[in-house]
Design a protein around this motif. Sequence first.
Motif, PDB file in Angstrom:
ATOM      1  N   ARG A 164       4.121  31.566 -49.296  1.00 40.23           N
ATOM      2  CA  ARG A 164       4.880  32.544 -49.738  1.00 40.23           C
ATOM      3  C   ARG A 164       4.232  33.403 -50.865  1.00 40.23           C
ATOM      4  N   CYS A 165       4.330  34.708 -50.729  1.00 43.75           N
ATOM      5  CA  CYS A 165       3.865  35.936 -51.479  1.00 43.75           C
ATOM      6  C   CYS A 165       2.428  36.114 -51.658  1.00 43.75           C
ATOM      7  N   LEU A 166       1.803  35.777 -50.560  1.00 48.18           N
ATOM      8  CA  LEU A 166       0.495  36.035 -50.290  1.00 48.18           C
ATOM      9  C   LEU A 166       0.308  37.086 -49.108  1.00 48.18           C
ATOM     10  N   SER A 167      -0.788  38.201 -48.913  1.00 53.10           N
ATOM     11  CA  SER A 167      -1.110  38.768 -48.078  1.00 53.10           C
ATOM     12  C   SER A 167      -2.322  39.441 -48.223  1.00 53.10           C
ATOM     13  N   ALA A 168      -2.791  40.144 -47.439  1.00 51.74           N
ATOM     14  CA  ALA A 168      -4.160  40.840 -47.152  1.00 51.74           C
ATOM     15  C   ALA A 168      -4.104  42.274 -48.101  1.00 51.74           C
ATOM     16  N   ALA A 169      -5.338  42.843 -48.350  1.00 46.59           N
ATOM     17  CA  ALA A 169      -5.533  43.923 -49.258  1.00 46.59           C
ATOM     18  C   ALA A 169      -4.794  45.076 -48.371  1.00 46.59           C
ATOM     19  N   PRO A 170      -4.266  46.019 -48.796  1.00 48.86           N
ATOM     20  CA  PRO A 170      -3.903  47.206 -48.350  1.00 48.86           C
ATOM     21  C   PRO A 170      -4.710  48.053 -47.615  1.00 48.86           C
TER      22      PRO A 170
END
Length: 194
Positions: A164-170
């Motif tokens: 949860r709450c994590l992703s890649a740079a935009p």
Amino acid sequence: MRYARTTVVGGALATVMTLGLLAGTATAGAPAAESAESKKVQARESSLTGSATMDRGKNGERVSFSFDAHGFAPTDVGGTSRGTFHFSHHSADGKRGADFEGRIDCLLTGGRIATATGVITRSDHPDRRVVGKRVGFTVYDNGRHDQVGYSWAVDSIPTMNVPRCLSAAPYETVKNGDFTVRHVLPPTPVEEVR
């Protein structure tokens, strides 16, 4: 989870506060046509809203994202995140690709940046393992040239395991449409020392 001791929510809030300071705490301007009541509601909590298609250059792929996410931090640690997402990715000839939709389970904001995760609840993808998978998104609300990143840039959705709450740079730029990030840092919860 509160304090006297720092908790997951407190830590997340401190991290986002730092991000907000680094990114600039000014939020995206509200359109002039918004009502006073609408502005009051929006000022109460963080949000990530809007729809856009990506600029894929000459390859002709059709990629789009939509978000209607509100609140802050995951609910199982006292947060209020909720909402929906939709994304699609199809080849230029329309013969390959799929649509996905799901429910938001975490939203964190800092200035003009939002990171959200959610669980896919429906998809027409041929691999049925995608339903029930958590995916992540990061949006930079940069005016005319918003950017978005997503967790499956480094792995395939059916096999990934995104916390949860994590992703890649935009890293990808919007071609048409607009995302709006509103940052409201909720008060840090406090609990009696025992």
